[in-house]
Design a protein around this motif. Sequence first.
Motif, PDB file in Angstrom:
ATOM      1  N   ALA A 292       0.879  -1.172   0.000  1.00 45.45           N
ATOM      2  CA  ALA A 292       0.000   0.000   0.000  1.00 45.45           C
ATOM      3  C   ALA A 292       0.916   1.222   0.000  1.00 45.45           C
ATOM      4  O   ALA A 292       2.083   1.123   0.382  1.00 45.45           O
ATOM      5  CB  ALA A 292      -0.880  -0.016   1.242  1.00 45.45           C
ATOM      6  N   PRO A 293       0.380   2.380  -0.398  1.00 45.15           N
ATOM      7  CA  PRO A 293       1.243   3.572  -0.437  1.00 45.15           C
ATOM      8  C   PRO A 293       1.721   3.967   0.957  1.00 45.15           C
ATOM      9  O   PRO A 293       0.935   4.003   1.904  1.00 45.15           O
ATOM     10  CB  PRO A 293       0.330   4.665  -1.004  1.00 45.15           C
ATOM     11  CG  PRO A 293      -0.920   3.999  -1.454  1.00 45.15           C
ATOM     12  CD  PRO A 293      -0.998   2.653  -0.842  1.00 45.15           C
ATOM     13  N   ARG A 313       8.860  -0.512  -1.888  1.00 37.89           N
ATOM     14  CA  ARG A 313       8.835  -1.304  -3.126  1.00 37.89           C
ATOM     15  C   ARG A 313       7.382  -1.559  -3.509  1.00 37.89           C
ATOM     16  O   ARG A 313       6.446  -1.288  -2.742  1.00 37.89           O
ATOM     17  CB  ARG A 313       9.658  -2.580  -2.951  1.00 37.89           C
ATOM     18  CG  ARG A 313       9.013  -3.825  -2.359  1.00 37.89           C
ATOM     19  CD  ARG A 313       8.012  -3.646  -1.330  1.00 37.89           C
ATOM     20  NE  ARG A 313       7.326  -4.779  -0.809  1.00 37.89           N
ATOM     21  CZ  ARG A 313       6.075  -5.178  -1.153  1.00 37.89           C
ATOM     22  NH1 ARG A 313       5.370  -4.555  -2.050  1.00 37.89           N
ATOM     23  NH2 ARG A 313       5.527  -6.203  -0.571  1.00 37.89           N
ATOM     24  N   MET A 316       2.577  -7.086  -6.812  1.00 35.22           N
ATOM     25  CA  MET A 316       1.197  -7.558  -6.936  1.00 35.22           C
ATOM     26  C   MET A 316       1.183  -9.077  -6.773  1.00 35.22           C
ATOM     27  O   MET A 316       2.202  -9.728  -6.988  1.00 35.22           O
ATOM     28  CB  MET A 316       0.658  -7.278  -8.345  1.00 35.22           C
ATOM     29  CG  MET A 316       0.528  -5.837  -8.702  1.00 35.22           C
ATOM     30  SD  MET A 316      -0.187  -5.689 -10.348  1.00 35.22           S
ATOM     31  CE  MET A 316      -1.901  -6.104 -10.039  1.00 35.22           C
ATOM     32  N   VAL A 344       8.258   4.325  -5.703  1.00 36.36           N
ATOM     33  CA  VAL A 344       8.483   2.896  -5.449  1.00 36.36           C
ATOM     34  C   VAL A 344       9.778   2.434  -6.121  1.00 36.36           C
ATOM     35  O   VAL A 344      10.017   1.238  -6.283  1.00 36.36           O
ATOM     36  CB  VAL A 344       7.280   2.037  -5.884  1.00 36.36           C
ATOM     37  CG1 VAL A 344       6.079   2.328  -4.988  1.00 36.36           C
ATOM     38  CG2 VAL A 344       6.904   2.276  -7.357  1.00 36.36           C
ATOM     39  N   THR A 401      -1.292  -3.677 -15.053  1.00 41.56           N
ATOM     40  CA  THR A 401      -1.394  -3.781 -13.592  1.00 41.56           C
ATOM     41  C   THR A 401      -2.667  -3.161 -13.028  1.00 41.56           C
ATOM     42  O   THR A 401      -3.080  -3.505 -11.929  1.00 41.56           O
ATOM     43  CB  THR A 401      -0.206  -3.072 -12.911  1.00 41.56           C
ATOM     44  OG1 THR A 401      -0.279  -1.668 -13.244  1.00 41.56           O
ATOM     45  CG2 THR A 401       1.127  -3.642 -13.363  1.00 41.56           C
ATOM     46  N   LEU A 422     -10.403  -0.037  -6.423  1.00 38.71           N
ATOM     47  CA  LEU A 422      -9.842  -0.867  -5.348  1.00 38.71           C
ATOM     48  C   LEU A 422      -9.516   0.006  -4.142  1.00 38.71           C
ATOM     49  O   LEU A 422      -9.005   1.119  -4.303  1.00 38.71           O
ATOM     50  CB  LEU A 422      -8.566  -1.535  -5.885  1.00 38.71           C
ATOM     51  CG  LEU A 422      -7.528  -2.072  -4.891  1.00 38.71           C
ATOM     52  CD1 LEU A 422      -8.089  -3.294  -4.157  1.00 38.71           C
ATOM     53  CD2 LEU A 422      -6.243  -2.466  -5.621  1.00 38.71           C
ATOM     54  N   ILE A 424      -7.241  -0.113  -0.649  1.00 39.33           N
ATOM     55  CA  ILE A 424      -6.247  -0.909   0.074  1.00 39.33           C
ATOM     56  C   ILE A 424      -6.271  -0.447   1.532  1.00 39.33           C
ATOM     57  O   ILE A 424      -5.916   0.680   1.846  1.00 39.33           O
ATOM     58  CB  ILE A 424      -4.846  -0.791  -0.532  1.00 39.33           C
ATOM     59  CG1 ILE A 424      -4.869  -1.176  -2.014  1.00 39.33           C
ATOM     60  CG2 ILE A 424      -3.875  -1.703   0.222  1.00 39.33           C
ATOM     61  CD1 ILE A 424      -3.509  -1.206  -2.686  1.00 39.33           C
TER      62      ILE A 424
END
Length: 524
Positions: A292-293, A313, A316, A344, A401, A422, A424
């Motif tokens: 997640a961010p 990093r 998926m 990332v 992605t 989505l 997260i």
Amino acid sequence: MSNLNLFSALRAAFPADLDAIAVETADAGGPGLCYSWRDLDRATAMMANMLASLELPEGSRVAVQVEKSVEAMLLYLATLRAGYVFLPLNTAYQSAEIEYFIGNAEPAVVICSPKNFGWVSQIAFTAGTKHVFTLGDDRTGSLLERAAHCSDLHTPAVKDNDDLAAILYTSGTTGRSKGAMLTHGNMRSNAVVLKDYWGWTGTGGPDGRGDVLIHALPIFHVHGLFVAIHAALLNGSKMIWLNRFDPRTVISRMREATVFMGVPTLYVRMLAEPALTREAAQGMRLFISGSAPLLIETFTEWQQRTGHTILERYGMSETIMLTSNPCHADARYSGQTERRGGTVGFPLPGVSLRVQDDAGQPVPLGEIGGIQVKGPNVFGGYWRMPEKTAEEFTADGFFKTGDVGRIDERGYVTIVGRSKDLIISGGYNVYPAEIEGYINELPGVAESALVGVPHPDFGEVGVAVMIAKPGATVRPEAVIAELKAKLANFKIPKRCFVVSELPRNTMGKVQKNLLRDQYAKLFT
Ligand code: MCA
Ligand code: AMP
């Protein structure tokens, strides 16, 4: 032909001293057990022999929904060793979710927690599964009882790069979950790259003992199961093992460790502990964040409190790890050493990453578009869903992605959003379409929209906004109670609102961005 079974690669990296400690359990109030490398070898051999004794067909799936424990990790390794396909399931999943996964994957073996044996075995036997075992997080259950009678010698099943090793279910923006099929080659290639890229070392730890990993993540997703475990085993590194993440325990064990991996929520929770100091983190080499961010505030506060720069990093379920900020200067990679918060990092060696617009054209450097990837780590497709698989790949073999990002002039990748709907939450994925489907079926509900809003602990959480049918009364508490009975707890909206209408664009589509703005300050 050499054996390309991932287990064989991991086993080959065990240290020469098999009596050294490989895993030490560390849960507060727990027994503090030590497992040697020899224990890992023998236990996985016994479990693999047990699975082999069932005479399962080639490619059989072994579905596992058990609480985290060292034995659960050994079961994963044993499944690889025996040559079957591991299918991990989040312990939060309820019966409707499990019924779907078992029905879709048709596992030959199901292993569940002893407390869930009644309902899980009923689902499994109804779906045609022949073998159901139990495994508790306290070394109990029929799996270990059966394995105790098996030989502790086992030759790993011969596997090729393209042979299936695991299926990871990942939800979709529409319809049901899809099983991402990962091969021995996908997993081994990624683990080998990460070992090198993240500078895992046999001599870098306190007292020259080499890297030591604190493992505090769940082991039913890529982060805890593959990234963390493969890296440690492939380096012959000891793991300090927590069945449940506890910030104080992690901080107190940092002095004996060098590497920690977590989702942003774990870093936020540790920052709330006064015990997190420079001194406590002094011996650590590397803090890694992903799934997640990571907010720039967390990144900066961590730097100030501990003196360490978190390495973020990106990956998926379908691809394992794709990009990483640099660990150390290395001309083979980028030559850059700066770990830049909010990014990332760079595509990992072997990964091709490009950013394209909706028309399938590359966007200029620095501009935003859909992230597409290719590489030996990228999965081959979704289990029994050839059409879905075809939709997610471009004609030239890049996987779309669903993440939206850009690449800057230095090559750093930044994720700015997602084209997939989505949320997260605390590192777990919640697909609004799935939850909205359940809410819309409730009596009195005409329509609903689930949106993600900022949350100080989980990063993002779901908020449901509903319209009632004419004349009906919908009570938010009742909606939450109904959902709790059907869905994994992390998918439950943290708040529900009943409104008279949902904002729509001229096409009649609900404008979720407006709802996100409206509820943005709910928790902050
Ligand atoms: C727990 N709760 C949550 C979450 N976790 N709510 C929203 N989001 C969550 N993630 C809620 C429960 O529903 C419950 O609510 C209450 O919190 C307490 O539950 P409990 O299980 O005790 O929570 P916890 O132990 O504090 O768990 C929080 C956690 C956990 C430790 C942050 O969520 C966690 O381990 N997250 C890591 C996920 C992860 O490993 N992701 C990697 C995916 P109530 O009381 O109302 O019922 S792999 C991936 O994404 C890709 C490949 C990648 O790049 O890595
Ligand atoms: P999963 O389906 O659980 O494998 O989740 C994968 C998704 O997690 C990716 O497509 C991203 O949207 C997200 N993700 C993983 N790592 C990061 C990160 N470091 N920053 C932002 N998003 C991430």
